[in-house]
Design an enzyme around this catalytic site. Structure first.
Site, short mmCIF file in Angstrom:
data_model
loop_
_atom_site.label_atom_id
_atom_site.label_comp_id
_atom_site.label_asym_id
_atom_site.label_seq_id
_atom_site.Cartn_x
_atom_site.Cartn_y
_atom_site.Cartn_z
N GLU A 145 1.17 -0.99 -0.01
CA GLU A 145 0.09 -0.02 -0.11
C GLU A 145 0.90 1.47 0.21
O GLU A 145 1.83 1.40 0.78
CB GLU A 145 -0.84 -0.06 0.95
N HIS A 193 -46.50 -1.00 6.08
CA HIS A 193 -46.94 0.10 6.23
C HIS A 193 -46.85 1.20 7.16
O HIS A 193 -45.94 0.53 8.46
CB HIS A 193 -48.07 -0.33 6.20
C1 LIG Z 1 -16.77 11.61 -3.51
C2 LIG Z 1 -16.29 10.16 -3.49
C3 LIG Z 1 -17.47 9.36 -2.42
C4 LIG Z 1 -17.65 7.67 -3.43
N1 LIG Z 1 -18.74 7.31 -2.93
C5 LIG Z 1 -18.96 6.13 -2.97
C6 LIG Z 1 -20.38 5.28 -2.31
O1 LIG Z 1 -20.65 6.41 -1.61
N2 LIG Z 1 -20.35 4.25 -2.39
C7 LIG Z 1 -19.56 3.80 -3.06
O2 LIG Z 1 -19.62 2.03 -3.39
N3 LIG Z 1 -18.59 4.08 -4.68
C8 LIG Z 1 -18.51 5.04 -3.47
N4 LIG Z 1 -17.32 5.86 -4.40
C9 LIG Z 1 -16.27 5.00 -4.76
C10 LIG Z 1 -15.11 3.84 -4.43
O3 LIG Z 1 -14.88 4.76 -2.82
C11 LIG Z 1 -14.45 3.17 -5.06
O4 LIG Z 1 -15.48 2.15 -5.91
C12 LIG Z 1 -13.91 1.95 -4.47
O5 LIG Z 1 -12.58 2.82 -3.20
C13 LIG Z 1 -13.18 1.24 -5.36
O6 LIG Z 1 -12.21 0.32 -4.30
P1 LIG Z 1 -10.88 -0.41 -5.07
O7 LIG Z 1 -10.65 -0.93 -4.09
O8 LIG Z 1 -11.00 -0.51 -5.87
O9 LIG Z 1 -10.04 0.86 -5.19
P2 LIG Z 1 -9.37 1.79 -3.92
O10 LIG Z 1 -10.10 1.95 -2.80
O11 LIG Z 1 -8.96 3.58 -4.68
O12 LIG Z 1 -8.15 1.42 -3.11
C14 LIG Z 1 -7.15 1.13 -3.95
C15 LIG Z 1 -5.43 1.53 -3.35
O13 LIG Z 1 -4.57 1.15 -3.86
C16 LIG Z 1 -3.28 1.91 -3.73
N5 LIG Z 1 -2.63 1.91 -4.60
C17 LIG Z 1 -2.48 2.61 -5.51
N6 LIG Z 1 -1.56 2.33 -6.65
C18 LIG Z 1 -0.43 0.85 -6.21
C19 LIG Z 1 0.79 1.09 -6.38
N7 LIG Z 1 1.52 1.45 -7.32
N8 LIG Z 1 1.98 0.27 -5.09
C20 LIG Z 1 0.59 0.80 -3.85
N9 LIG Z 1 -0.60 0.45 -3.44
C21 LIG Z 1 -1.11 1.60 -4.37
C22 LIG Z 1 -3.91 2.98 -3.69
O14 LIG Z 1 -3.50 4.23 -2.36
C23 LIG Z 1 -5.55 2.47 -2.83
O15 LIG Z 1 -5.09 2.84 -1.11
C24 LIG Z 1 -16.45 7.59 -3.84
C25 LIG Z 1 -15.78 7.93 -4.93
C26 LIG Z 1 -15.74 9.09 -4.55
C27 LIG Z 1 -14.59 9.53 -5.22
#
Ligand SMILES: Cc1cc2nc3c(=O)[nH]c(=O)nc-3n(C[C@H](O)[C@H](O)[C@H](O)COP(=O)(O)OP(=O)(O)OC[C@H]3O[C@@H](n4cnc5c(N)ncnc54)[C@H](O)[C@@H]3O)c2cc1C
Length: 458
Positions: free
Chosen positions: A34, A440
């Site tokens: 991470e 309801h």
């Molecule tokens: C403002 C906002 C509101 C949202 N609200 C909602 C909601 O209400 N409901 C919902 O379902 N979704 C919501 N989302 C979307 C949701 O946050 C994402 O879909 C979800 O977090 C995706 O999860 P993930 O595991 O794919 O990636 P992420 O949660 O983005 O995790 C990826 C991780 O990989 C790490 N990383 C990246 N590249 C590298 C690398 N090269 N080496 C090591 N680590 C790395 C990053 O630091 C990060 O911690 C929202 C998004 C935003 C921006």
């Protein structure tokens, strides 16, 4: 000599930690890498803090409307440091929960640093080389920073930097009238900012049906949010008051001057600095990792889960990606991404709960349709709560009698939509609901009614 593990997971967002739990539970050694914050976007800059802020904004709105309910609340004030601290506590509790969870997994090594492929199933982090027969990519995405003219001259906010704001902006200009932008727009309006939403397309949330866009625009405008659609050539520039946003709309003034500007114009996957070419992992033209229906990439022994594969953009889809990979790899089941029925919510107030096709998509599919729509003014629960904006709408296949999709834009819509989502997942026909006895007064009690009201589409 490379350090070897049974599996390497890149990214501790929504899918990676859960998979790490399954793998270590089977006695495997796992490295999870991470580069920033455990919990990823959802925990630190996405769902959790934004929904916490939305809750504060809802409280503000109810207080503003107190007199309508016969409740005197005195002059309204917003204590932004308290609002922000509440969100920060939710972030920290959740992040710590995730860190503790990872820490409790025997055989797990959490490595802090940026991971990059240096070869097939070989990764470098902090100058050290790691290898494993299985690599799982869960790198998520980040806010897209568009190349608007003048962007380098101004300070702009993104979803990450707006969350800890300690003061309400005088005038927040939100560039991007879609899911993320609209949540912040309404929230900051309720906190007392003047808010203008600038959207390039002809309407807000352009992927939704036109009636959904129109209703959302109407209730935002009723609260004083200004909406500028059709802003084709957006430019940014410094202004004595803060920032000047050139909008070049077909109607209205050609620029909006605000104190702050939030960029909410989409997301990009974190795949640009991952060395994917070294590993034989293909990306599409937008940088999303190409995966098959089981989330396998084009390289042997490498899978991609979550936002980075472009198959979903939500926490629940990232989590479901983990479930698919675990089912196929560890449980001897066959689960596919294409079996997933898309559902999501937009957390404006009232929220939009959505599942399956929009009406427009269903019409484009060319099949014979049944459609039904009921305004929230005719939903008892909404009337009693004094929250009557919106409607509920369903579209079904006239031949198979299966539900194709639904939208509940209205109070409780994010919860009530699950009644329909569950029916679709159970592959139930519309008649299944005929003898249900819903509770309801709820919004959900009208689901059998809108089923009963389904009529051939014109
Ligand atoms: C403002 C906002 C509101 C949202 N609200 C909602 C909601 O209400 N409901 C919902 O379902 N979704 C919501 N989302 C979307 C949701 O946050 C994402 O879909 C979800 O977090 C995706 O999860 P993930 O595991 O794919 O990636 P992420 O949660 O983005 O995790 C990826 C991780 O990989 C790490 N990383 C990246 N590249 C590298 C690398 N090269 N080496 C090591 N680590 C790395 C990053 O630091 C990060 O911690 C929202 C998004 C935003 C921006």
């Amino acid at each position: 000599m490379p350090r070897t593990f049974d599996a390497i997971i890149v990214g501790a967002g929504q899918a990676g930690p859960a998979l790490a739990g399954r793998l270590t539970g089977l006695g495997k050694t796992v490295a999870i890498i991470e580069r920033h914050l455990v919990g990823g976007t959802c925990v630190n800059t996405g769902c959790k803090p934004t929904k916490t802020l939305v809750a504060s904004a809802y409280a503000a709105r109810l207080a503003q409307r107190g007199a309508e309910y016969g409740v005197g609340t005195g002059p309204l004030s917003i204590d932004m440091p308290v609002v922000a601290a509440r969100a920060q506590k939710v972030i920290m509790d959740s992040r710590k929960g995730n860190e503790d969870w990872l820490g409790s997994m025997p055989g797990l090594t959490l490595i802090r640093g940026h991971a990059r492929f240096t070869g097939p199933r070989q990764i470098e982090v902090n100058g050290e080389t790691l290898e494993a027969p299985q690599v799982f990519i869960n790198v998520g995405g980040r806010a897209r920073i568009p190349d608007f003219p003048g962007i380098d001259e101004v300070d702009y906010l993104t979803n990450s930097t707006i969350i800890p704001l300690q003061a309400v902006p005088g005038h927040l200009v939100v560039v991007g009238g879609s899911y993320i932008g609209l949540e912040f727009a309404q929230m900051y309006r309720r906190f007392g900012a003047k808010v203008t939403v600038v959207e390039m397309g002809p309407r807000l949330v352009g992927r939704e049906d036109e009636d959904v866009s129109a209703e959302i625009q109407a209730f935002l405008e009723a609260e004083g949010v200004e909406v500028r659609t059709g802003a084709c050539c957006i430019t940014l520039g410094k202004h004595p008051q803060g920032v000047q946003v050139g909008v070049d709309c077909t109607e209205g003034a050609p620029e909006v001057v605000g104190t702050h500007v939030l960029l909410a114009v989409g997301r990009v996957p974190n795949t640009d600095d991952l060395g994917l070419d070294k590993a034989g992992v293909a990306m599409d033209e937008h940088g999303y990792i190409v995966v098959d229906d089981h989330l396998k990439t084009t390289a042997d022994g490498v899978w991609a889960m979550g936002d980075c594969n472009g198959k979903g953009a939500f926490t629940h889809t990232a989590w479901n990606d983990y479930e698919i990979v675990a089912a196929n790899l560890l449980d001897g089941e066959e689960r596919k991404v294409s079996d997933r029925i898309p559902g999501y919510a937009l957390y404006v107030d009232p929220p939009l709960g959505r599942v399956g096709m929009t009406e427009a998509q269903a019409r484009r599919s060319g099949r014979p349709l049944l459609v039904s729509k009921r305004m929230m003014t005719r939903v008892g629960r909404a009337v009693e709560k004094g929250e009557t904006w919106g409607f509920m709408k369903m579209v079904a296949d006239a031949e198979t009698k299966k539900i194709l999709g639904a939208a509940i834009l209205g109070t409780g819509g994010d919860e009530a939509i699950h009644g329909i989502l569950d029916m679709m997942n159970a592959d139930a026909s519309i008649g299944t609901l005929q003898w249900a006895v819903p509770i309801h007064p709820t919004v959900s009690e009208l689901i059998p009614t809108i089923v009963g009201d389904l009529k051939p589409a014109d």
